[in-house]
Motif scaffolding. Structure first.
Motif, PDB file in Angstrom:
ATOM      1  N   ASP A 106       1.191  14.001  -7.356  1.00  0.00           N
ATOM      2  CA  ASP A 106       1.746  15.296  -7.731  1.00  0.00           C
ATOM      3  C   ASP A 106       1.953  16.162  -6.496  1.00  0.00           C
ATOM      4  OD1 ASP A 106       2.630  17.334  -9.395  1.00  0.00           O
ATOM      5  OD2 ASP A 106       0.622  18.128  -9.713  1.00  0.00           O
ATOM      6  N   LEU A 107       0.993  16.135  -5.584  1.00  0.00           N
ATOM      7  CA  LEU A 107       1.107  16.925  -4.361  1.00  0.00           C
ATOM      8  C   LEU A 107       2.147  16.363  -3.406  1.00  0.00           C
ATOM      9  CD1 LEU A 107      -2.699  17.395  -3.687  1.00  0.00           C
ATOM     10  CD2 LEU A 107      -1.105  19.240  -4.246  1.00  0.00           C
ATOM     11  N   HIS A 108       2.210  15.040  -3.324  1.00  0.00           N
ATOM     12  CA  HIS A 108       3.052  14.370  -2.329  1.00  0.00           C
ATOM     13  C   HIS A 108       3.846  13.243  -2.995  1.00  0.00           C
ATOM     14  CE1 HIS A 108       1.131  16.595   0.858  1.00  0.00           C
ATOM     15  NE2 HIS A 108      -0.057  16.199   0.447  1.00  0.00           N
ATOM     16  N   PRO A 109       4.962  13.573  -3.602  1.00  0.00           N
ATOM     17  CA  PRO A 109       5.708  12.552  -4.350  1.00  0.00           C
ATOM     18  C   PRO A 109       6.331  11.470  -3.480  1.00  0.00           C
ATOM     19  CG  PRO A 109       6.910  14.640  -4.283  1.00  0.00           C
ATOM     20  CD  PRO A 109       5.548  14.912  -3.733  1.00  0.00           C
ATOM     21  N   VAL A 110       6.403  11.677  -2.163  1.00  0.00           N
ATOM     22  CA  VAL A 110       6.901  10.633  -1.255  1.00  0.00           C
ATOM     23  C   VAL A 110       5.742   9.880  -0.624  1.00  0.00           C
ATOM     24  CG1 VAL A 110       8.275  10.136   0.804  1.00  0.00           C
ATOM     25  CG2 VAL A 110       9.017  11.926  -0.782  1.00  0.00           C
ATOM     26  N   PHE A 111       4.808  10.601  -0.036  1.00  0.00           N
ATOM     27  CA  PHE A 111       3.752   9.983   0.774  1.00  0.00           C
ATOM     28  C   PHE A 111       2.397  10.089   0.063  1.00  0.00           C
ATOM     29  CE2 PHE A 111       6.951  11.720   3.830  1.00  0.00           C
ATOM     30  CZ  PHE A 111       7.507  10.499   4.184  1.00  0.00           C
ATOM     31  N   PHE A 112       2.301   9.451  -1.075  1.00  0.00           N
ATOM     32  CA  PHE A 112       1.090   9.500  -1.886  1.00  0.00           C
ATOM     33  C   PHE A 112       0.255   8.231  -1.773  1.00  0.00           C
ATOM     34  CE2 PHE A 112       4.489   7.692  -4.432  1.00  0.00           C
ATOM     35  CZ  PHE A 112       3.909   6.534  -4.937  1.00  0.00           C
ATOM     36  N   GLY A 113       0.752   7.232  -1.092  1.00  0.00           N
ATOM     37  CA  GLY A 113       0.066   5.949  -1.029  1.00  0.00           C
ATOM     38  C   GLY A 113      -0.751   5.764   0.228  1.00  0.00           C
ATOM     39  N   SER A 114      -1.179   4.518   0.438  1.00  0.00           N
ATOM     40  CA  SER A 114      -1.778   4.096   1.715  1.00  0.00           C
ATOM     41  C   SER A 114      -3.064   4.819   2.088  1.00  0.00           C
ATOM     42  CB  SER A 114      -0.756   4.257   2.859  1.00  0.00           C
ATOM     43  OG  SER A 114       0.451   3.616   2.558  1.00  0.00           O
ATOM     44  N   PHE A 115      -3.823   5.288   1.092  1.00  0.00           N
ATOM     45  CA  PHE A 115      -5.121   5.923   1.296  1.00  0.00           C
ATOM     46  C   PHE A 115      -5.022   7.357   1.795  1.00  0.00           C
ATOM     47  CE2 PHE A 115      -9.246   6.660   3.454  1.00  0.00           C
ATOM     48  CZ  PHE A 115     -10.099   6.385   2.406  1.00  0.00           C
ATOM     49  N   ASP A 116      -4.031   7.672   2.632  1.00  0.00           N
ATOM     50  CA  ASP A 116      -3.876   9.045   3.106  1.00  0.00           C
ATOM     51  C   ASP A 116      -2.425   9.266   3.527  1.00  0.00           C
ATOM     52  OD1 ASP A 116      -3.741   7.870   5.761  1.00  0.00           O
ATOM     53  OD2 ASP A 116      -5.933   7.894   5.788  1.00  0.00           O
ATOM     54  N   GLY A 137      -7.195  -7.944   4.291  1.00  0.00           N
ATOM     55  CA  GLY A 137      -8.463  -8.492   3.833  1.00  0.00           C
ATOM     56  C   GLY A 137      -9.411  -7.432   3.330  1.00  0.00           C
ATOM     57  N   ASP A 138      -9.403  -6.264   3.972  1.00  0.00           N
ATOM     58  CA  ASP A 138     -10.181  -5.122   3.493  1.00  0.00           C
ATOM     59  C   ASP A 138      -9.288  -3.888   3.576  1.00  0.00           C
ATOM     60  OD1 ASP A 138     -12.048  -2.712   3.636  1.00  0.00           O
ATOM     61  OD2 ASP A 138     -13.444  -4.318   3.157  1.00  0.00           O
ATOM     62  N   TYR A 139      -9.237  -3.132   2.506  1.00  0.00           N
ATOM     63  CA  TYR A 139      -8.280  -2.022   2.428  1.00  0.00           C
ATOM     64  C   TYR A 139      -8.531  -0.949   3.472  1.00  0.00           C
ATOM     65  CZ  TYR A 139      -4.823   0.944   0.135  1.00  0.00           C
ATOM     66  OH  TYR A 139      -3.700   1.684  -0.153  1.00  0.00           O
ATOM     67  N   MET A 140      -9.743  -0.852   3.989  1.00  0.00           N
ATOM     68  CA  MET A 140     -10.031   0.156   5.008  1.00  0.00           C
ATOM     69  C   MET A 140      -9.228  -0.085   6.288  1.00  0.00           C
ATOM     70  SD  MET A 140     -11.916   2.557   3.826  1.00  0.00           S
ATOM     71  CE  MET A 140     -10.817   2.376   2.431  1.00  0.00           C
ATOM     72  N   GLY A 141      -8.866  -1.321   6.552  1.00  0.00           N
ATOM     73  CA  GLY A 141      -7.973  -1.607   7.667  1.00  0.00           C
ATOM     74  C   GLY A 141      -6.563  -1.911   7.216  1.00  0.00           C
ATOM     75  N   GLU A 142      -6.463  -2.504   6.051  1.00  0.00           N
ATOM     76  CA  GLU A 142      -5.161  -2.979   5.572  1.00  0.00           C
ATOM     77  C   GLU A 142      -4.155  -1.855   5.381  1.00  0.00           C
ATOM     78  OE1 GLU A 142      -4.001  -5.227   1.513  1.00  0.00           O
ATOM     79  OE2 GLU A 142      -5.458  -6.276   2.792  1.00  0.00           O
ATOM     80  N   HIS A 146       0.790  -1.243   0.000  1.00  0.00           N
ATOM     81  CA  HIS A 146       0.000   0.000   0.000  1.00  0.00           C
ATOM     82  C   HIS A 146       0.816   1.284   0.000  1.00  0.00           C
ATOM     83  CE1 HIS A 146       0.573   0.633   4.355  1.00  0.00           C
ATOM     84  NE2 HIS A 146       0.178  -0.600   4.586  1.00  0.00           N
ATOM     85  N   VAL A 147       2.093   1.300   0.394  1.00  0.00           N
ATOM     86  CA  VAL A 147       2.796   2.586   0.475  1.00  0.00           C
ATOM     87  C   VAL A 147       2.979   3.244  -0.893  1.00  0.00           C
ATOM     88  CG1 VAL A 147       3.998   2.112   2.648  1.00  0.00           C
ATOM     89  CG2 VAL A 147       5.094   1.486   0.475  1.00  0.00           C
ATOM     90  N   ALA A 148       2.945   2.472  -1.956  1.00  0.00           N
ATOM     91  CA  ALA A 148       3.055   3.041  -3.296  1.00  0.00           C
ATOM     92  C   ALA A 148       1.759   2.865  -4.091  1.00  0.00           C
ATOM     93  CB  ALA A 148       4.222   2.407  -4.050  1.00  0.00           C
ATOM     94  N   ARG A 149       0.675   2.593  -3.399  1.00  0.00           N
ATOM     95  CA  ARG A 149      -0.649   2.490  -4.035  1.00  0.00           C
ATOM     96  C   ARG A 149      -1.357   3.822  -3.883  1.00  0.00           C
ATOM     97  NH1 ARG A 149      -5.492  -1.886  -2.524  1.00  0.00           N
ATOM     98  NH2 ARG A 149      -7.187  -0.713  -3.550  1.00  0.00           N
ATOM     99  N   GLU A 150      -1.545   4.509  -5.002  1.00  0.00           N
ATOM    100  CA  GLU A 150      -2.040   5.888  -4.946  1.00  0.00           C
ATOM    101  C   GLU A 150      -3.546   5.975  -4.682  1.00  0.00           C
ATOM    102  OE1 GLU A 150      -1.463  10.096  -7.381  1.00  0.00           O
ATOM    103  OE2 GLU A 150      -0.883   8.193  -8.304  1.00  0.00           O
ATOM    104  N   TYR A 151      -4.289   5.037  -5.220  1.00  0.00           N
ATOM    105  CA  TYR A 151      -5.746   5.123  -5.104  1.00  0.00           C
ATOM    106  C   TYR A 151      -6.316   3.845  -4.501  1.00  0.00           C
ATOM    107  CZ  TYR A 151      -5.175   9.120  -8.201  1.00  0.00           C
ATOM    108  OH  TYR A 151      -4.791  10.309  -8.745  1.00  0.00           O
ATOM    109  N   PRO A 152      -7.428   3.964  -3.750  1.00  0.00           N
ATOM    110  CA  PRO A 152      -8.169   5.185  -3.392  1.00  0.00           C
ATOM    111  C   PRO A 152      -7.359   6.067  -2.457  1.00  0.00           C
ATOM    112  CG  PRO A 152      -8.974   3.336  -2.118  1.00  0.00           C
ATOM    113  CD  PRO A 152      -8.000   2.773  -3.093  1.00  0.00           C
ATOM    114  N   HIS A 153      -7.688   7.351  -2.435  1.00  0.00           N
ATOM    115  CA  HIS A 153      -6.913   8.290  -1.619  1.00  0.00           C
ATOM    116  C   HIS A 153      -7.814   9.371  -1.037  1.00  0.00           C
ATOM    117  CE1 HIS A 153      -2.838   9.750  -0.508  1.00  0.00           C
ATOM    118  NE2 HIS A 153      -3.529  10.853  -0.289  1.00  0.00           N
TER     119      HIS A 153
END
Length: 321
Positions: A43-53, A301-306, A19-26
């Motif tokens: 574009d806004l956060h070239p380092v911390f753009f993943g992981s939903f937020d 198992g579910d991205y909301m927790g994963e 997830h650290v390099a998974r941009e979406y959902p965000h």
């Protein structure tokens, strides 16, 4: 996944790498002043753009660097290093730092993301041969400056069980301050003492429906770092005077999670894990195990927790080592 060993570290690393390099959902924390401000997370956060937020990406990276340091022989360690080298570049980190100078950015990720960035920098510095820590230092110093400006004007601590919780952020930030900024560490101790030293007989009106932190136990955890051991023991005995009777009862009963696809309700898995972390850190591991048993099977198992639970599981398991 009840113990921190190489197998567990490998499982956790695979979750975070997913997830650290998974941009979406965000979900952005971003104020728009004009049409041109509508930009993608990457574009806004070239380092911390993943992981939903943003903040989850930060502590996802903390997990990865921590796991690769503690378990350098796991198969995922080489991938973590390659991805970190490609991510923590001077140009990308400078863009993250520049974002803080945008108008109306004062409250960006306050205080949860601030504290986790300091923890990430502290961990990155432990990888001294990589240069990740030195590259990240200007960003860390910028967030430390924000803490210094914010804490004196925060009249009342925030006791919510979510990202705004004051005690949790200060507990993390204090660890960074003790190594890199003794003045900030002193300010944290002073403010924590002013806010919390007089607290007695905590009623523990928790959990709320989207808590992932225990306001009661997180406060105690902070005070265990702020007060000398003897003073803390006296404070804690008055803060939870019926601990031997397991009261307030809610602190000992795992929260029920009715729907793990609902991002807010899924927070309650995090509450169970973070309570276990606090109980272990406070020297009462016997109260932690039922919370861990309730939550550890649900790290993926579910991205909301994963996209975030694994970091808190790592905190809890590290506290038992």
């Amino acid at each position: 996944m009840g113990a921190l060993n190489a197998d567990t570290a490998s499982q956790m690393a695979r979750i975070a790498l997913g997830h650290v390099a998974r941009e979406y959902p965000h979900k952005l924390d971003h104020v728009l002043l004009r049409d041109e401000d509508a930009r993608t997370p990457g574009d806004l956060h070239p380092v911390f753009f993943g992981s939903f937020d943003w903040h989850s990406c930060v502590h996802g990276w903390w997990s990865l660097l921590t796991l690769s340091r503690l378990f350098p022989n796991i198969a995922e360690a080489a991938e973590i290093e390659r991805l970190a080298d490609a991510t923590f570049t001077a140009e990308k980190l400078a863009a993250e730092r520049a974002y803080l100078d945008r108008p109306l950015s004062t409250g960006f990720e306050r205080p949860y993301g601030w504290a986790w960035l300091l923890m990430l920098h502290l961990e990155a510095e432990r990888h001294g041969d990589k240069g990740w820590g030195s590259g990240m230092e200007p960003l860390a110093r910028a967030f430390a400056d924000r803490f210094r400006a914010y804490l004196p004007i925060l009249t009342y601590p925030i006791r919510a069980g979510t990202h705004f919780n004051t005690a949790f952020a200060l507990f993390l930030a204090l660890q960074w301050g003790e190594r890199f900024d003794t003045a900030l560490a002193g300010l944290i101790r002073e403010r924590a003492s002013a806010w919390f030293c007089g607290d007695r007989d905590a009623q523990a009106w928790e959990p709320s429906g989207d808590d992932f932190l225990s306001p009661t136990l997180t406060e105690a955890l902070l005070m265990s770092s702020v007060l000398p051991p003897g003073e803390f023991a006296s404070w804690f005995a008055e803060f939870l005077p019926r601990l031997d009777q397991k009261e307030p009862a809610t602190l000992f009963a795992p929260a029920t999670v009715s729907d793990r696809s609902d991002g807010k309700i899924a927070h309650l898995d995090g509450l169970n894990i973070s309570r276990a972390w606090c109980w272990r850190e406070l020297g009462h591991p016997q109260f932690a195990e039922n919370h861990l048993e309730a939550a550890l099977p649900h790290l993926s198992g579910d991205y909301m927790g994963e996209h975030w639970l694994q970091s808190f599981a790592l905190l809890a398991l590290l506290s038992g080592t």
